[in-house]
Design a protein around this motif. Sequence first.
Motif, PDB file in Angstrom:
ATOM      1  N   HIS A   1       0.656  -1.148  -0.125  1.00  0.00           N
ATOM      2  CA  HIS A   1      -0.091  -0.187   0.115  1.00  0.00           C
ATOM      3  C   HIS A   1       0.856   1.369  -0.134  1.00  0.00           C
ATOM      4  N   ASP A   2       2.002   0.995  -0.160  1.00  0.00           N
ATOM      5  CA  ASP A   2       3.022   2.380  -0.385  1.00  0.00           C
ATOM      6  C   ASP A   2       2.843   3.047   0.922  1.00  0.00           C
ATOM      7  N   VAL A   3       2.955   2.653   2.077  1.00  0.00           N
ATOM      8  CA  VAL A   3       2.924   3.379   3.375  1.00  0.00           C
ATOM      9  C   VAL A   3       4.342   4.045   3.493  1.00  0.00           C
ATOM     10  N   ARG A   4       4.323   5.228   3.689  1.00  0.00           N
ATOM     11  CA  ARG A   4       5.733   5.871   4.101  1.00  0.00           C
ATOM     12  C   ARG A   4       6.048   5.873   5.552  1.00  0.00           C
ATOM     13  N   THR A   5       6.753   4.895   6.097  1.00  0.00           N
ATOM     14  CA  THR A   5       6.911   4.980   7.476  1.00  0.00           C
ATOM     15  C   THR A   5       8.314   4.687   7.594  1.00  0.00           C
ATOM     16  N   PRO A   6       8.998   5.123   8.733  1.00  0.00           N
ATOM     17  CA  PRO A   6      10.341   4.585   8.946  1.00  0.00           C
ATOM     18  C   PRO A   6      10.377   3.075   9.088  1.00  0.00           C
ATOM     19  N   SER A   7       9.634   2.454   9.793  1.00  0.00           N
ATOM     20  CA  SER A   7       9.546   1.051  10.169  1.00  0.00           C
ATOM     21  C   SER A   7       8.194   0.633  10.632  1.00  0.00           C
ATOM     22  N   GLU A   8       7.937  -0.696  10.377  1.00  0.00           N
ATOM     23  CA  GLU A   8       6.842  -1.194  10.921  1.00  0.00           C
ATOM     24  C   GLU A   8       6.456  -1.030  12.480  1.00  0.00           C
ATOM     25  N   ARG A   9       7.688  -0.622  13.181  1.00  0.00           N
ATOM     26  CA  ARG A   9       7.546  -0.549  14.607  1.00  0.00           C
ATOM     27  C   ARG A   9       7.534   0.828  15.007  1.00  0.00           C
ATOM     28  N   THR A  10       7.362   1.681  14.178  1.00  0.00           N
ATOM     29  CA  THR A  10       7.341   3.321  14.346  1.00  0.00           C
ATOM     30  C   THR A  10       5.875   3.448  15.021  1.00  0.00           C
ATOM     31  N   PRO A  11       5.614   4.027  16.112  1.00  0.00           N
ATOM     32  CA  PRO A  11       3.973   4.515  16.668  1.00  0.00           C
ATOM     33  C   PRO A  11       3.432   5.254  15.485  1.00  0.00           C
ATOM     34  N   ILE A  12       2.312   4.890  15.200  1.00  0.00           N
ATOM     35  CA  ILE A  12       1.469   5.191  14.073  1.00  0.00           C
ATOM     36  C   ILE A  12       1.067   6.660  13.958  1.00  0.00           C
TER      37      ILE A  12
END
Lengths: 532, 345
Positions: A415-426
């Motif tokens: 889904h092309d989510v721009r996040t540093p990592s999957e563990r980043t607080p949303i």
Amino acid sequence: MNAAAAATDDIAIAFSGITKRFPGVVANDGISLAFRRGEVHALLGENGAGKSTLIGIMSGMLAPDEGRIEVDGRATRLSSPADALRLGIGTVFQHMMLVPGLTVLENLMLGAPWWRLRSRSRALARFRELAGLLSVDPDPDAPVGRLSPGEQQQVEIMRALWHGGRVLILDEPTSMLTPKGVAELGAVVRRLRDHGVAVVFVTHKLREAHALADRISVLRRGRVVGALGPEQLRAMGEAEVLDAVVAMMFGRTERADALGEVLAGGVGAGPALRPVDRTRPPRLVLSGVSTVGARGECALAGVSLKVWPGEVLGIAGVDGNGQKHLAEVLAGQRPVSAGSIMLDGREIAALGVPARRALGVRYVTDERLDEGIAGEHPVAVNLVLKEIGRPPLWRAGIARWGAINAHARDLICAHDVRTPSERTPIAWLSGGNIQKVLLARELSPDATLVVLGKPTHGLDLQTTRLARERIRNGAGARDAALVVISNELEELLETCHRIAVLDRGTIRGIVDNRPDAERAVGRLMTGIAHAA
Amino acid sequence: MSAAELVTGAVRILLPVLLALVAGGLVLLAMGADPLAYYGYVVERGLLSRTGLEASVTRMAPLLLIAAGLIVAFRAGLWNLGVDGQFLLAAVVVAALAPALAPAVPHWLMVPVCFAVAFAVGAVWSVIPAFLKAVHGINEIIATLMMSFLGVGLANILIKLVFFDPATTVPQTATLAVEDRLARLGATTVHWGVLLGVAAVLAVHWLMGHTALGLRLQIVGSSPRAAIHAGINLRRLTFVAFALGAGLAGVGGAADVMGVHGTVQADWNPAYGILVIPLVFLARFNGWGVIAFVFGFAVLMIGGESAARRVGVPTFFVLVLVALLLLFLAVVEYLDHERRRRRAA
């Protein structure tokens, strides 16, 4: 009113060389603008163009790094929102700035000097006056937290006007309003302008800007890249103005063509909707569904609907007419007090969220930050928020974090989510990316019923266009019944097969999306007509 | 977690401790006592001497069990400040039950039965605040505090009117024979309730981090609306979190009675609950951190008693240190929050 001849003393607030830097970005880069009394000045620009920063500076929330602000010709420092309010600069922000636990009237009475006695009768008189001016009718004693977003925004507009005002700043004020509401707001804005208020109008919507503004300034990447004065606006036709502004906003003309269509509100050929086979049994059947609402909330009163597989049903209406209850009742978040909800011939009214989710019910809430996500928790947890405890990601109630994180990485990628990592607080993610997380969580091929609340609210133009295209294509599900709840009629016209009008908790009528649908919906919404 | 975050984390935890010790030293100076001597005695008496260390470790048992319960409640966003009532009520019931059971049933059965009853008593005492919170949305801080006063009062009534031992002059429950108490660890005076406490804290730590129940409780605590949206049963989990927290506090009371005192005297109220709350916050609900802080605090409590006598300050000076710790915890939290806000802006 001849702005060409306007002397400098006509200027209510003037910026020169305003620069504001944030880490990694120059949000405002040497902006010089003047806002004149008795003029509606529209600020246009894409997300990230620097409009919000400029408004923040004007309303005393942010201090500029460089530059000069003059109010009535005198250099001024707006060092706090109280300063700005004292100078008669009132702002209606895009996000709610009210105290949810206080009533409408109490919110409006906030900010008065501490030594002045609070007079309920005087406040109530001012409230009635403004309610009349805005043609709205919120309950003055309802807690603000119980009002719908649309009603809350009405209260915000009242509050900005509460102390009269030199400058009224409206940040995307029409996003919550119906076409009729927009027209009413327009009338109010013009009246205020004629009273000599400088109105600053920030918007995405070019049509509205053109209809309301005496002057248009366009921002791009923190700079003023173009302006149209009153004479030019008067001299040019609507199409010419839209072309000119789109060119300024995007710089390149070819991209502007595609986006200009979205901006201008679906000009051109009607959208290609997928055909619906109505000989099949309907997927979703609501009969006589009612709910119980708290004070200030509008409950449902005997709603009956059918949605066929692959069909997109739009729910139109002014916020606070039962939309939230309808969405929650479908999702299983709210009990029904009467009536039945059948999904594929099965009664689901008594089932809770997890059981309905297992049957393929999906709900993309419009309150993304308030209820859509658990902000402190990582993206990975938010992607499985509605699956907690279910196999295969949990085994016997014990989390398999490796699998949960891997699942998240797949969805983030897909889904092309721009996040540093999957563990980043949303909560650290931008609004658009949070929306992508919600869509990734809710949309899947096996969905049977998808409820979408204001699916494109607050998204930028490019994302809006893609999101609508996606809804037209069935929101990623093979054959789901889709219910799109929105107060942007244009959005429903672009995406839906049929449009139902919800008013005071009941369905006023359902209209097929034919070329005359806009008028038919409008007649239902304004109470002129009742559909057969 | 990066090295910089680790350092900030350590500073956020250790700075309040250090500031509390320094400010406490200034208070001692103002009282005409030698702070270095006081702290020296605390370390010597609470940590370095064999009997002192054993007493400190023994003291950890009730504190750890209370802390385990608080971790659950706080992470579920519930301010259970009624620990003392739950603790004392369970302690009194166990103090009455254990001596009565001991002659009748084998030891291996008596102890678990008493722990289970203690858990149940603590949990029952949390039902009213849980109900008020879950069903009527009434603030649990006030409700649990009120229930705590009622619990302490009821415990005293039970001792004086129902469970009193006619053989003693001071009103107190019958005394559990020394051989019927919790077994000692090796040649020490430390009973195995301490191990139970450590296990409880680690179990809760694991529960919160690795189970569906723990994650649901965290989401209920941090984002109740998201919990409703996700179909999490907020009401039921409120009862569960309250019951777990209060039940563990009750087990703490049972451990203190069966491991150390053997009886409960009227008007006895160690008020451990209020003392443990800042430690749980200081450790940021982390199980390992809680164990370390509880140990340090137990040393301070045990060492502080004799140190106070030696340097001539009141024994409740330990409470002054706890108060200072809370104060500086809040100050450091605030400064850290401001720093983050400035960095974000």
